[in-house]
Design an enzyme around this catalytic site. Structure first.
Site, PDB file in Angstrom:
ATOM      1  N   ASP A  34       0.828  -1.218   0.000  1.00 30.76           N
ATOM      2  CA  ASP A  34       0.000   0.000   0.000  1.00 30.76           C
ATOM      3  C   ASP A  34       0.858   1.261   0.000  1.00 30.76           C
ATOM      4  O   ASP A  34       0.643   2.178   0.807  1.00 30.76           O
ATOM      5  CB  ASP A  34      -0.931   0.019   1.213  1.00 30.76           C
ATOM      6  CG  ASP A  34      -1.677  -1.282   1.414  1.00 30.76           C
ATOM      7  OD1 ASP A  34      -2.041  -1.912   0.410  1.00 30.76           O
ATOM      8  OD2 ASP A  34      -1.891  -1.676   2.582  1.00 30.76           O
ATOM      9  N   GLU A 210     -11.363  -0.607  -3.618  1.00 33.14           N
ATOM     10  CA  GLU A 210     -10.649   0.014  -2.503  1.00 33.14           C
ATOM     11  C   GLU A 210      -9.433   0.765  -3.030  1.00 33.14           C
ATOM     12  O   GLU A 210      -9.155   0.785  -4.230  1.00 33.14           O
ATOM     13  CB  GLU A 210     -10.231  -1.033  -1.472  1.00 33.14           C
ATOM     14  CG  GLU A 210      -9.210  -2.037  -1.979  1.00 33.14           C
ATOM     15  CD  GLU A 210      -8.847  -3.105  -0.957  1.00 33.14           C
ATOM     16  OE1 GLU A 210      -9.589  -3.280   0.022  1.00 33.14           O
ATOM     17  OE2 GLU A 210      -7.812  -3.777  -1.153  1.00 33.14           O
TER      18      GLU A 210
END
Length: 468
Positions: A34, A210
């Site tokens: 991420d 997401e």
């Protein structure tokens, strides 16, 4: 065949490209998922990412993107020992807003690790690695449910927050939401759902939208997002809106029908996703930052596999103004595109393995080559296909093809070049002289590629390229 000239009779040519090559060596950071990178006005890049223990927020800074690979890492915040913010510390993002630094992240609670919500930290320190961070608390949303991956961006002077959240009324999984912000830790309008997983590629393993990330260009707002489970099925989708539209109207957003970035077995890259965007040191190139794994098969829950790693590659733009993500490239040095000096809208590419010169190559990887140490040694270079690793530009009786290295001395000699300053642009151009046939250069002729002698001004222009 005839020599290609412009109507005026003189070859066209261009100055160095506005967006020259941006080269990196991947992976950049092992076991960092991420990834989010912010380039600040102080000359530093600031890098945050999820760590496998899910227990803290780490940060690095460096003056170059590659320098983040070896930059020291600081823990700026650790999870609580009890209660909220006590588990699953995920996907931190660092932003600089109105003179202060903010980190957005998701966290669960010690008594319910899946009670994931969004939180914000703040510091006014010049250097956020040494600052004291204040917890601004949870980002409150009307629906108190699983929510994560907050990101913030500004369009036409208005600051927005986008995030992923589950709505039981919609169904399983997460959808993408958008709201205006009243301050850096508070939304000021009712959230609107701008995307939900409806395509098959968004629902493999889990029903997921997401990790939104925004890049703007030419009056358009592009929002990438991640879809499906976090294994090899993880991929990037893309939403597009006009910057002049009402972004809080879901109808303003159009979703690409297919992923824009996905696993690639040829380059051994699996599950690329949860990206961010930054810019090169010279500000001339957009850079895609993302994580993936170097293998497909995972034992157990992918969330327990620690080996997602941070990677970079240049983001390109199609002639129609849309971003072109290409493919997740192989580990090692990233590839470049070679644009023609005298036909600057045309690129060296392969088509059915024949090397050609063509414009608007939307299958980006067909026009990307890694400049690697030459197969013949002796200080040479070879040009390896980005989407066919192990295949190289190869002189076949003066025609140039992309062919697989067969290990023979004959092949390796024919696939090796001496890299030279551009014959028609010594300052910014590059030319490639045949190693096996000195005096013969890689050049285009009638929009196909050859290795031929270069004896005229036109031929020198034909044999000159710019790296992009």
């Amino acid at each position: 065949m005839s020599v290609l000239v412009t109507v005026s009779g003189a070859p066209a040519h261009a100055a160095a490209p506005a967006s020259p090559a941006a080269l990196f060596t991947n992976p950049v950071a092992e076991q960092r998922a991420d990834p989010h990178i912010f380039k600040h006005t102080d000359g530093f890049y600031y890098f945050t990412a999820t760590v496998p223990a899910y227990d803290r927020i780490v940060m690095r800074r460096a003056t170059t993107l590659q320098g983040l690979s070896s930059a020291p890492e600081t823990t700026i915040w650790s999870k609580h020992t009890s209660g909220e913010m006590g588990a699953h510390i995920w996907a931190p993002e660092i932003h600089f807003i109105d003179g202060k630094w903010y980190v957005y992240f998701a966290a669960g609670a010690t008594n319910d690790v899946w009670a994931i919500r969004m939180y914000v930290l703040e510091t006014d320190a010049a250097n956020p690695l040494t600052g004291t961070w204040t917890e601004k608390g949870r980002i409150a949303t009307p629906l108190s449910s699983f929510s994560l991956d907050a990101t913030t961006f500004v369009v036409n002077g208005t600051r927005y927050l986008s995030w992923a959240q589950n709505d039981p009324a919609v169904g399983d999984g997460t959808n993408l939401y958008l709201a205006k912000m009243s301050n850096p830790w508070t939304i000021g309008t009712a959230p609107v759902m701008i995307s939900r997983p409806t395509n098959a590629w968004e629902k493999i393993g889990h029903t997921v939208n997401e990790g939104p990330a925004v890049i703007q260009r030419n009056g358009k707002v592009f929002m990438s997002f991640s879809a499906s489970a976090t294994d090899s099925n993880y991929c990037l989708g893309l939403l597009t809106a006009s910057a002049s539209a009402d972004l809080l109207d879901p109808a303003s957003w159009v979703k690409n029908p297919q992923p824009v970035f996905r696993s690639n077995a040829a380059t051994s890259q699996y599950g690329p996703g949860h990206n961010s965007f930054t810019v090169s040191e010279d500000g001339a190139s957009d850079i895609l930052v993302y994580h993936d794994r170097g293998y497909k098969d995972i034992s157990g829950d992918p969330l327990n596999d620690p080996n997602r790693r941070t990677r970079y590659q240049k983001l390109y733009w199609n002639a129609d103004g849309t971003p072109n993500f290409g493919i997740p490239v192989a580990d090692g040095v990233t590839p470049v595109r070679l644009s023609s000096y005298n036909y600057p809208d045309r690129y060296l590419r392969h088509w059915e393995f024949r090397a050609k010169l063509e414009p608007d190559v939307t299958n980006l990887a067909d026009s990307q080559f890694r400049v690697v140490p030459g197969l013949a040694g002796s200080g040479t270079v070879s040009l390896e296909s980005a989407n066919y690793p192990g295949y190289y530009l190869h002189d076949r009786g003066d025609e140039v093809w992309v062919e697989k290295d067969d290990g023979s001395a004959v092949f390796r000699t024919a696939a090796s070049f001496q890299q030279r300053a551009g014959l028609a642009d010594t300052a910014a151009g590059v030319s490639f002289e045949s190693y096996g046939s000195p005096g013969r250069y890689l050049r285009h002729y009638a929009y196909e590629m050859f290795v031929q002698p270069v004896t005229t001004a036109t031929a020198r222009a034909d044999a000159t390229f710019h790296t992009q």
